[in-house]
Design a protein around this motif. Structure first.
Motif, PDB file in Angstrom:
ATOM      1  N   GLU A 114      -9.716  -6.694   3.665  1.00  0.00           N
ATOM      2  CA  GLU A 114      -8.954  -6.337   2.481  1.00  0.00           C
ATOM      3  C   GLU A 114      -8.635  -7.516   1.575  1.00  0.00           C
ATOM      4  O   GLU A 114      -8.498  -7.355   0.361  1.00  0.00           O
ATOM      5  N   GLY A 141       0.817  -1.195   0.000  1.00  0.00           N
ATOM      6  CA  GLY A 141       0.000   0.000   0.000  1.00  0.00           C
ATOM      7  C   GLY A 141       0.854   1.249   0.000  1.00  0.00           C
ATOM      8  O   GLY A 141       2.085   1.183  -0.111  1.00  0.00           O
ATOM      9  N   GLU A 197       2.216  -3.274   5.808  1.00  0.00           N
ATOM     10  CA  GLU A 197       1.062  -3.702   5.025  1.00  0.00           C
ATOM     11  C   GLU A 197       0.920  -5.224   5.036  1.00  0.00           C
ATOM     12  O   GLU A 197      -0.196  -5.748   5.090  1.00  0.00           O
ATOM     13  N   GLU A 254      -0.636  -6.182   8.278  1.00  0.00           N
ATOM     14  CA  GLU A 254      -2.046  -5.826   8.323  1.00  0.00           C
ATOM     15  C   GLU A 254      -2.897  -6.733   7.437  1.00  0.00           C
ATOM     16  O   GLU A 254      -4.000  -7.130   7.822  1.00  0.00           O
ATOM     17  N   GLU A 255      -2.401  -7.066   6.247  1.00  0.00           N
ATOM     18  CA  GLU A 255      -3.213  -7.779   5.265  1.00  0.00           C
ATOM     19  C   GLU A 255      -3.187  -9.289   5.433  1.00  0.00           C
ATOM     20  O   GLU A 255      -4.206  -9.962   5.206  1.00  0.00           O
ATOM     21  N   THR A 267       7.020   0.272   4.997  1.00  0.00           N
ATOM     22  CA  THR A 267       5.698   0.250   4.371  1.00  0.00           C
ATOM     23  C   THR A 267       5.300  -1.161   3.983  1.00  0.00           C
ATOM     24  O   THR A 267       4.186  -1.612   4.275  1.00  0.00           O
TER      25      THR A 267
END
Length: 216
Positions: A155, A91, A107, A110-111, A103
């Motif tokens: 997501e 992302g 991500e 999180e994903e 980053t």
């Protein structure tokens, strides 16, 4: 280059890939993937326009095992943008974070619930500019064989893996043209999955770097 060290020994294919990416760096200026746009439109991805793109990063995660595999996700059908498409975890950059590694790892956690301690960054692919106005830096990292992953349902609809050997086989990519303008893109079919667009383009870049290193 910052790394998180895994204890598992390298297989032959993983060793070759690590050597292939050893000289890549996150520092600017970074190489940019040539998109082969029609009618000489590649100039759109240079100069001022390229500088206006939003920085983003993805994790090209390769699970270490006897037969290494690349981890991919299917985006949730409920997402407004690119729902159902196949991509890497990733992302846009958050203000103040360690870009691009921070980053990509944030991500991925999180994903797909991937703990950063289970990832060892080994290099980078060329930046990939997208029509949606992002400049994506692919961060390549080895993932511990036993590292658990799971889809965050908000997501990600599914997490799956493709053998690295399949990705590195040039016969498995198809070059396609989109619409009357004839924009070129790459496509990769694995079982019931169709990987195309930016994700396939990044995998193709990985394959080309690997082949060039082997021949060199």
């Amino acid at each position: 280059m910052a790394k998180r060290v895994l204890s598992a020994p390298r297989g032959h294919l993983a060793q070759r890939l690590e050597h292939c990416l050893a000289d890549t760096d996150a520092a600017a200026p970074r190489p940019v993937t040539r998109l082969e746009l029609p009618l000489g439109m590649d100039h759109l991805f240079k100069g001022r326009w390229l500088k206006r793109l939003t920085p983003a990063a993805v994790l090209v995660g390769i699970r270490e095992s006897r037969n290494p595999s690349v981890i991919l996700t299917v985006r949730s059908e409920n997402l407004r943008a690119h729902g159902g498409q196949i991509c890497f975890p990733g992302g846009r950059m958050d203000h103040g974070e360690d870009f691009p590694i921070g980053t990509a790892l944030r991500e991925a956690e999180e994903e797909i619930g991937l703990t950063p301690a289970h990832v060892e960054v080994i290099g980078y692919l060329d930046d990939y500019p997208t029509i949606s106005k992002y400049r994506v830096t692919p961060v390549v990292g080895f993932i511990a064989e036993d590292a658990p992953v799971h889809a965050d349902s908000s997501e990600v609809g599914e997490v799956f893996e493709v053998p690295l050997s399949f990705v590195l086989d040039r016969d498995n990519f198809r070059k396609k043209r989109l619409g009357r303008m004839g924009m070129t893109y790459y496509e990769l079919h694995y079982r019931r999955y169709r990987v195309w667009g930016a994700t396939a383009g990044m995998l193709y870049n990985l394959q080309q770097k690997f082949i060039a290193h082997a021949l060199g």
